[in-house]
Write an enzyme that holds these catalytic residues in place. Sequence first.
Site, PDB file in Angstrom:
ATOM      1  N   CYS A   1      -1.653   1.314  -4.117  1.00 24.61           N
ATOM      2  CA  CYS A   1      -0.328   1.925  -4.302  1.00 24.61           C
ATOM      3  C   CYS A   1      -0.196   2.579  -5.671  1.00 24.61           C
ATOM      4  O   CYS A   1       0.831   3.144  -5.993  1.00 24.61           O
ATOM      5  CB  CYS A   1       0.787   0.915  -4.054  1.00 24.61           C
ATOM      6  SG  CYS A   1       0.900  -0.411  -5.243  1.00 24.61           S
TER       7      CYS A   1
ATOM      8  N   CYS B   1       3.471   0.522  -8.144  1.00 25.89           N
ATOM      9  CA  CYS B   1       3.658  -0.926  -8.039  1.00 25.89           C
ATOM     10  C   CYS B   1       4.192  -1.484  -9.354  1.00 25.89           C
ATOM     11  O   CYS B   1       3.556  -1.328 -10.391  1.00 25.89           O
ATOM     12  CB  CYS B   1       2.334  -1.619  -7.700  1.00 25.89           C
ATOM     13  SG  CYS B   1       1.761  -1.245  -6.055  1.00 25.89           S
TER      14      CYS B   1
ATOM     15  N   CYS C   1       0.869  -1.176   0.000  1.00 26.93           N
ATOM     16  CA  CYS C   1       0.000   0.000   0.000  1.00 26.93           C
ATOM     17  C   CYS C   1       0.907   1.228   0.000  1.00 26.93           C
ATOM     18  O   CYS C   1       2.124   1.091  -0.047  1.00 26.93           O
ATOM     19  CB  CYS C   1      -0.996  -0.018   1.165  1.00 26.93           C
ATOM     20  SG  CYS C   1      -0.284   0.123   2.808  1.00 26.93           S
TER      21      CYS C   1
END
Length: 134
Positions: free
Chosen positions: A85, A89, A11
């Site tokens: 995120c 990511c 996250c």
Amino acid sequence: MSSKPSVLFVCVHNAGRSQMAAGWLRHLAGDRVEVRSAGSAPGDHVNPAAVAAMAEVGIDIAGQTPTKLAYETAETSDVIVTMGCGDACPVFPGKRYEDWKLEDPAGKGVEAVRPIRDEIRARVEKLLTELLDR
């Protein structure tokens, strides 16, 4: 996937959702799964409301430290679970990805974090069953 699967929870701040998910998976899987967590912009400490909510169910995440997402960590993980995120990511072909839409516990009290904690537990239980029944 190796004989012992690795799961990475990601996250933004690695201070709430991903820490609770990692705590649940460590608790439920024991040493059967390698558990990792990271954030695209890690905070300074784990969210106190997340710590308190997990402590209520007997899981201690107080000693965890938010960690910056490293390319190598994602590359060597079998399953990557993202929780908001965004574009930070990395995406690797052949990896199993799940994007869990969960409310962000940042700035919320423990009463508001409990339902998030419980939803994370249900998702972690499902993921664990899938990983171990393969």
